[in-house]
Each structure stands twice: as structure tokens, then as C-alpha cells.
Design an enzyme around this catalytic site. Structure first.
Site: not given
Length: 344
Positions: A125, A229
Site C-alpha cells: 500500500l 513508521h
């Protein structure tokens, strides 16, 4: 209009451009044209029914239908770990105790695992930063659920998604630095590239086979176990609102969390339904954003529209019908984009 469609061979240069913007750590989208071409070819063969389940994988792109610009990519692996082992760490506990000495220590421990073997995986993604607006991220991520709902028999009962772990702009991963590098003797970026280009034999050959006490890792590495992240935090939130949960499995490279959910409990899959479509001028009003998808396996399309998610007859403009490759009287799949919100 932004449209989700199956990847095509001509998309390879656009995918290279996307790959150059990931900042590293997105293993399945390497900036390597040969690898991306092979990935596209595998997706095409999957749609054509030419591959065994162990090799099947679907790839979709988000395209601006007016300009042809490819703004994002997403993918589904049908069944992971049936050819090459699919590794992660399970974060568990080992207890060391002595009644005689009045000592009791419950120690967080990493156990090498293949527990998700055979699961379907949401992967790859990535949305171009310039297009992170107007619900594009939701459309890109959740479009896969519309495909899985329409073609449920092609997927397994459990769906997993590996989230990118904590890596800085220079490719430094605290988890890798403290653990992986000691066994693999290479930088994170090198290991990430080898894995992304299909050269995975080194993982089984070099990775630690025995449980690892997390207290032996640096504090910095311990702190990022199961963390994402910063740019991945929105994607994690999207999946968690669809029913995905972190069950103490992490990536062996960067320590990022693996989320999982039973496929039939995913909100967008469970609540999507088929409605008849008609051409006309959609009613005006404060309607929520909804995902609308056709049921065409080879020419699958998904768009975002604002409409009443409870409608039994969906009114779409000629342009929307064209984008969906549908005609009046066809049945399309409809679900509210976000269950908790009135707007995207």
C-alpha cells in the site's frame, strides 16, 4: 475521477516513480524495474487463472481517469508462505522463577514463527504524497475489501497486514541495528532490497533460530517493537477501524506490527451489499462517502461517491458509470467508506 483498477503491463514506469518515493522499508515495492515487471506479470497471470494458489497475487493501482496519472498502488497476496516460508516474530513471555531465592522474572521474548502461513495478506500500500487528499488513501486501502467481498472464495479465512516499522529518513532501523544486523551482517537497506527482489533464501539461512530476550536489545530497539513508521500510522488506524488487531506478531526486519482479522469480520466486507444502479443526477444532500465497485473480475473498478449507504437503487452519473464500466440495471457493491463518520 479517481478509480481503482487492476494493474497493467504499461504501468511499470509509473510504479517505478512510486517506488522512488517510498523512502525505503516498503519491501514489496522496490525501485527495481525487473522485479516490478515480474510482479505485474504475476498479477496478470493470477487474473487469468494460470497460477497455483501459492503464487497468486493481485495488484491494483489508483488512477486519475482524466489524466491517466497513477497515484497509488495496493495489493493482495492470496496465500502467504506456501512456497517460501513467511516469517515473523511472536512477542511472548518466558518466566524464570525460583521460590528458594524469591525471584520471579517474566521476560518479554521473541519467538520465530510461521503461524500466518496460508493467510491472505494485504500488502504494497503506497499513495503518492501529492495525492494524499480527498479520501484517496481510504479508497486505495479499502478497495481491496470490495474485491475480497465480491470474490470471497478466492481468499482464505484470515487476513494479515504487515505494517512498516520505525525507520528514519536515512534508512536506519533501531530494531534491525540491534538484532537483525548481528545475524545478517548487512545494512537494513540491503536486506530490504534482497527481500523485495525475491532473494529470500538468506533469511532462512542466517536468521536466529532460538528465542531472543528483548532485554538483550538496545532500549531504542525495544521501544519500537510493534510500533509503526509515522507515515504508516494513518494506514494502521484505517485497518483497526475495519476490525484488524495487533496480536503480538512483528516483522523480523524492522519490528513493525502485523495486524490480522478474520475475513468475514472485516467491516467493509461484512457490511457491503449489492444494489441496482441507474443513470441520472444523484440526489443532493449531506451524504457520507461510499465505496462503489463493480462485480467484474477481470475489469474490476472501485470509485468513491457520496450517497445514502442504505439505498436500494443507486443513482450514478454517466461519468461514474463509465468509470465503473457499468450500465443502468447492473448490480454494484456498495458500502459506507467509514462507519464512524458522516464524511470521509
Amino acid at each position: 475521477m479517481m478509480v481503482i483498477r487492476p494493474v497493467e503491463r504499461s504501468d511499470v514506469s509509473a510504479l517505478m516513480q512510486l517506488a522512488s518515493k517510498t523512502g525505503g522499508g516498503l519491501t514489496s515495492l522496490p525501485a527495481n524495474e525487473a522485479t516490478l515487471s515480474v510482479r505485474i506479470e504475476r498479477a496478470i497471470k493470477t487474473w487469468q487463472g494460470e497460477l497455483p494458489k501459492s503464487e497468486q497475487g493481485y495488484v491494483f493501482v489508483l488512477e486519475d481517469s482524466e489524466t491517466g496519472t497513477v497515484a497509488g498502488i495496493c495489493a493482495i497476496e492470496v496465500a502467504v508462505g506456501l512456497n517460501d516460508p513467511w516469517y515473523n516474530y511472536r512477542v511472548g513471555t518466558l518466566v524464570h522463577a525460583s521460590k528458594e531465592l524469591n525471584v520471579y522474572n517474566a521476560l518479554p521474548t521473541l519467538f520465530l514463527s510461521n503461524d500466518h502461513t496460508g493467510s491472505s495478506e494485504l500488502c504494497t500500500l503506497f499513495l503518492d504524497p501529492e495525492w494524499r487528499k480527498e479520501g484517496n488513501g481510504y479508497l486505495l486501502s479499502k478497495s481491496r475489501f470490495m474485491f475480497m467481498a465480491a470474490f470471497r472464495d478466492k481468499f482464505n479465512d484470515k487476513v494479515v497486514a504487515e505494517m512498516r516499522g520505525v525507520i528514519d529518513e536515512h534508512g536506519y532501523s533501531p530494531f534491525w541495528q540491534s538484532l537483525g544486523k548481528r545475524f545478517f551482517s548487512m545494512d537494513f537497506s540491503r536486506a530490504d532490497f534482497l527481500c523485495g527482489t525475491g532473494q529470500k533464501a538468506f533469511i532462512a539461512e542466517l536468521m536466529p533460530k532460538h528465542p531472543i530476550y528483548t532485554h538483550f536489545l538496545s532500549q531504542e530497539a525495544q521501544d519500537v517493537i510493534g510500533q509503526v513508521h509515522p507515515q504508516t500510522a494513518p494506514a494502521r488506524a484505517v485497518l483497526e477501524k475495519e476490525g484488524f488487531r495487533y496480536r503480538n506478531y512483528i516483522d523480523i526486519f524492522d519490528g513493525g506490527p502485523t495486524l490480522e482479522c478474520d475475513i468475514d469480520r472485516v467491516r467493509a466486507i461484512r457490511k457491503s451489499r449489492l444494489v441496482e444502479v441507474a443513470e441520472g443526477q444523484p440526489a443532493q444532500g449531506d451524504f457520507p462517502a461510499c465505496l462503489v465497485a463493480n462485480e467484474n473480475y477481470h475489469h474490476f473498478r472501485v470509485v468513491l461517491v457520496r450517497t445514502d449507504p442504505a439505498t436500494e437503487r443507486l443513482i450514478l452519473t454517466a461519468a461514474q458509470l463509465d468509470a465503473l464500466k457499468c450500465h443502468a440495471g447492473d448490480r454494484v457493491r456498495l458500502v459506507r467508506l467509514c462507519a464512524e463518520e458522516k464524511t470521509a
